[in-house]
Motif scaffolding. Structure first.
Motif, mmCIF file in Angstrom:
data_model
loop_
_atom_site.group_PDB
_atom_site.id
_atom_site.type_symbol
_atom_site.label_atom_id
_atom_site.label_comp_id
_atom_site.label_asym_id
_atom_site.label_seq_id
_atom_site.Cartn_x
_atom_site.Cartn_y
_atom_site.Cartn_z
ATOM 1 N N GLY A 111 0.396 -1.405 -0.122
ATOM 2 C CA GLY A 111 -0.098 -0.216 0.174
ATOM 3 C C GLY A 111 1.193 1.523 -0.345
ATOM 4 O O GLY A 111 0.546 2.236 -0.677
ATOM 5 N N HIS A 112 1.904 1.358 0.608
ATOM 6 C CA HIS A 112 2.967 2.650 0.193
ATOM 7 C C HIS A 112 3.231 2.766 -1.527
ATOM 8 O O HIS A 112 3.525 3.663 -1.367
ATOM 9 C CB HIS A 112 4.192 1.766 1.613
ATOM 10 C CG HIS A 112 3.323 2.626 3.107
ATOM 11 N ND1 HIS A 112 2.986 1.395 3.546
ATOM 12 C CD2 HIS A 112 3.970 3.479 3.837
ATOM 13 C CE1 HIS A 112 3.137 1.484 4.952
ATOM 14 N NE2 HIS A 112 3.679 2.799 5.437
ATOM 15 N N ARG A 115 0.970 3.838 -2.763
ATOM 16 C CA ARG A 115 0.112 5.114 -2.763
ATOM 17 C C ARG A 115 1.028 6.616 -3.609
ATOM 18 O O ARG A 115 0.806 7.529 -4.128
ATOM 19 C CB ARG A 115 -0.329 5.603 -1.125
ATOM 20 C CG ARG A 115 -1.028 7.035 -0.341
ATOM 21 C CD ARG A 115 -2.315 7.252 -1.448
ATOM 22 N NE ARG A 115 -2.238 8.649 -0.834
ATOM 23 C CZ ARG A 115 -2.568 9.647 -1.995
ATOM 24 N NH1 ARG A 115 -3.158 9.903 -3.516
ATOM 25 N NH2 ARG A 115 -2.948 10.748 -1.156
#
Length: 359
Positions: A111-112, A115
């Motif tokens: 997710g990091h 994003r």
């Protein structure tokens, strides 16, 4: 053992005795990649091998002809813009796997990565921005709690082909979107129809053209490509190189021996090099150019920090620094051997014309 004759041949091959390339992009393309974690140093390396000085190199970066990325060894390299995609696709797979392992161990999740890529795409859509700006945006989004997140996220996006380093602004190379900056068909599929052996042969050709005399093992160390793949690819370009006998054959471009004979004493002239120049870092064994004792002086602590090298007669004879205030700069030489007055004068002349990024 120091081999000054080999050193002189490599200086000629690398375009450091007489500039072999007219434009900075030509020098960048000829090498395939030049180690570039020190931005002022690698820009100077290109300027020393082409016409127009540091101004021409900066203009080439601004026009989008030259970029930096992470094409191999997990290290920053400078390349011609047309070459970054395919060299990265050929060589960066192992580095990307290792990076993915590290970021997972540090709590940087998928997710990091996703994003941060979305934020980069949004922030860079209008054009280049500084790394500081991009990292500030990631911080604002709460993505930088993990140790080293700035570096690892940036590496992931560059090595995977999303970002690269483009124009140099106020001494810093700004980040750009690869889709806006790199040619669309410049990957392995577009350049080589997906043929990895053909791509390996092309990178090997460029390496031997600019680093020879060198061995296939030197190229494997430099690129981190497997020797088996390299030996399979070499016949595709074998006719362009002369073989020098030895326990392990070295190869050099056809005609280099004649160029050396024409150069004569010019191949021994004093030259000042940046800290991460390919003459020092482009080979598995650096002791062709300096003794073990002098290597410890050039690389104190053997921790990856290199001093700038002073070269004469085909060997490293000292290190150097620039001292003094702007407008009153002077050369500070640290000799490894006793230097003649003629050599010192030659180094001072080289210093006066050296392509510094800043005054």
């Amino acid at each position: 053992m120091v081999d000054a004759a080999l050193g002189r041949a490599r200086l000629v091959s690398q375009g450091l005795v007489i500039r072999r390339w007219e434009r900075p992009v030509d020098a960048a393309a000829a090498f395939g990649a030049q180690q570039g974690q020190d931005l002022p140093g690698v820009l100077a390396s290109i300027a020393l091998r082409s016409d127009g000085g540091i101004a021409a190199v900066l203009e080439a970066c601004g026009r989008g002809e030259i970029v930096r990325g992470y094409p191999m060894r997990g290290t920053v390299f400078l390349t011609a813009t047309a070459d970054l995609r395919w060299i990265t696709e050929l060589c960066a797979e192992k580095s990307l796997r290792e990076s993915s392992r590290i970021i997972k161990s540090r709590g940087i999740g998928t997710g990091h990565v996703e994003r941060s890529a979305a934020i980069a795409a949004e922030e860079l859509a209008a054009g280049p921005r500084s790394r500081a700006h991009l990292h500030a945006c990631w911080k604002q989004a709460g993505l930088l709690e993990a140790n080293g997140a700035n570096y690892h996220l940036t590496f992931q996006h560059i090595a995977s082909g999303t970002l690269c380093y483009g124009p140099v602004v106020d001494g810093d190379q700004h980040v750009v979107l690869a889709e806006h900056w790199l040619p669309q068909d410049s990957g392995l599929e577009g350049r080589f129809n997906g043929d990895r052996d053909a791509a390996c042969a092309e990178l090997l050709r460029r390496y031997l053209e600019t680093h020879g005399p060198a061995t296939l093992r030197d190229f494997s160390w430099w690129s981190k490509l497997p020797l088996g793949q390299i030996r399979r690819a070499f016949p595709l370009v074998r006719d362009q190189f002369e073989e020098l006998p030895g326990d392990e054959p070295r190869y050099q471009r056809n005609g280099l021996a004649d160029e050396m004979a024409t150069m004569g004493r010019r191949a021994s002239r004093p030259i000042l090099l940046p800290d991460f120049d390919e003459f020092i870092l482009g080979y598995q064994d650096r002791l062709f150019a300096l003794t073990e004792a002098d290597h410890r002086k050039l690389v104190p602590g053997n921790n990856g920090f290199f001093r700038r090298s002073a070269v004469a007669g085909g060997r490293v004879v000292g290190s150097w620094q620039r001292k003094g205030a702007p407008g009153r700069r002077n050369l500070e030489l640290t000799p490894f051997i006793r230097l003649s007055n003629r050599a010192i004068t030659g180094f001072e002349k080289a210093f006066r014309s050296w392509p510094f990024l800043t005054e």
